[in-house]
Motif scaffolding. Structure first.
Motif, PDB file in Angstrom:
ATOM      1  N   ARG A  24     -10.960  81.179  20.785  1.00 49.67           N
ATOM      2  CA  ARG A  24     -10.895  80.114  21.784  1.00 49.67           C
ATOM      3  C   ARG A  24     -10.643  78.739  21.165  1.00 49.67           C
ATOM      4  O   ARG A  24     -10.087  77.861  21.811  1.00 49.67           O
ATOM      5  N   GLY A  25     -11.060  78.548  19.925  1.00 49.77           N
ATOM      6  CA  GLY A  25     -10.945  77.241  19.303  1.00 49.77           C
ATOM      7  C   GLY A  25      -9.675  77.017  18.500  1.00 49.77           C
ATOM      8  O   GLY A  25      -9.419  75.901  18.046  1.00 49.77           O
ATOM      9  N   CYS A  26      -8.879  78.055  18.322  1.00 46.54           N
ATOM     10  CA  CYS A  26      -7.661  77.921  17.515  1.00 46.54           C
ATOM     11  C   CYS A  26      -6.624  77.094  18.261  1.00 46.54           C
ATOM     12  O   CYS A  26      -6.257  77.407  19.391  1.00 46.54           O
ATOM     13  N   ARG A  27      -6.150  76.042  17.623  1.00 48.18           N
ATOM     14  CA  ARG A  27      -5.177  75.152  18.255  1.00 48.18           C
ATOM     15  C   ARG A  27      -3.785  75.745  18.271  1.00 48.18           C
ATOM     16  O   ARG A  27      -2.983  75.409  19.128  1.00 48.18           O
ATOM     17  N   ALA A  28      -3.472  76.624  17.327  1.00 51.43           N
ATOM     18  CA  ALA A  28      -2.170  77.298  17.293  1.00 51.43           C
ATOM     19  C   ALA A  28      -2.251  78.513  18.220  1.00 51.43           C
ATOM     20  O   ALA A  28      -2.739  79.574  17.842  1.00 51.43           O
ATOM     21  N   GLU A  29      -1.771  78.340  19.438  1.00 56.32           N
ATOM     22  CA  GLU A  29      -1.965  79.364  20.463  1.00 56.32           C
ATOM     23  C   GLU A  29      -1.338  80.703  20.098  1.00 56.32           C
ATOM     24  O   GLU A  29      -1.878  81.745  20.451  1.00 56.32           O
ATOM     25  N   GLN A  32      -3.868  82.755  17.721  1.00 50.40           N
ATOM     26  CA  GLN A  32      -5.262  82.953  18.114  1.00 50.40           C
ATOM     27  C   GLN A  32      -5.755  84.368  17.825  1.00 50.40           C
ATOM     28  O   GLN A  32      -6.831  84.556  17.270  1.00 50.40           O
ATOM     29  N   CYS A  83      -8.031  77.015  12.126  1.00 50.59           N
ATOM     30  CA  CYS A  83      -8.135  76.842  13.578  1.00 50.59           C
ATOM     31  C   CYS A  83      -7.858  75.402  14.000  1.00 50.59           C
ATOM     32  O   CYS A  83      -7.393  75.162  15.112  1.00 50.59           O
ATOM     33  N   CYS A  84      -8.124  74.447  13.125  1.00 48.29           N
ATOM     34  CA  CYS A  84      -7.907  73.036  13.453  1.00 48.29           C
ATOM     35  C   CYS A  84      -6.445  72.631  13.345  1.00 48.29           C
ATOM     36  O   CYS A  84      -6.054  71.570  13.838  1.00 48.29           O
ATOM     37  N   SER A  86      -2.494  72.727  14.213  1.00 39.30           N
ATOM     38  CA  SER A  86      -1.717  73.057  15.415  1.00 39.30           C
ATOM     39  C   SER A  86      -0.657  74.113  15.131  1.00 39.30           C
ATOM     40  O   SER A  86      -0.210  74.808  16.041  1.00 39.30           O
ATOM     41  N   SER A  87      -0.254  74.250  13.878  1.00 44.82           N
ATOM     42  CA  SER A  87       0.648  75.338  13.488  1.00 44.82           C
ATOM     43  C   SER A  87       0.473  75.582  11.992  1.00 44.82           C
ATOM     44  O   SER A  87       0.207  74.658  11.226  1.00 44.82           O
TER      45      SER A  87
END
Length: 119
Positions: A24-29, A32, A83-84, A86-87
């Motif tokens: 849920r916390g991973c910014r790179a969708e 995840q 997780c922080c 974005s890619s």
């Protein structure tokens, strides 16, 4: 080596919650699921060793649990960092996670083998 059932089940539950948090916390969708599965399994191995495994010799047990705790924190920190972002590269993530897990396994195996050779 002895595996204790109840602490092992608790370790699985802790790791499942941590993996869900990573998912849920991973910014790179698009990453995840990879982070949740790889991070959850690597934490399960280390935390499972801390909580669910005991050895005949107390020194061996303490050393393996200490090494497992250090590597569990290392893997948790590494997964939080990924997780922080974005890619990030899947290749880099798999290589770093795999190397950390293999180094942990090698160190823990060495400790257990050394403990067996001591009379």
């Amino acid at each position: 080596m002895k595996i204790r059932l109840v602490p092992s089940i608790i370790a699985v539950a802790i790791c499942a919650l941590l993996a869900f948090g990573m998912y849920r916390g991973c910014r790179a969708e698009h990453m995840q699921l990879v982070v949740a599965i790889c991070g959850g399994l690597s934490l399960l191995l280390t935390i499972g060793t801390i909580l669910g495994v005991s050895f005949e010799r107390s020194r061996t047990s303490i050393n393996v649990k200490s090494v497992s705790g250090i590597f569990a924190l290392l893997m948790l920190a590494m997964n939080i960092i990924f997780c922080c972002m974005s890619s990030f590269s899947l290749t880099l993530y798999v290589i770093l996670s795999g190397l950390a897990l293999l180094i942990w396994l090698l160190v823990a195996y060495s400790i257990v083998r050394t403990g067996e050779n001591v009379n």
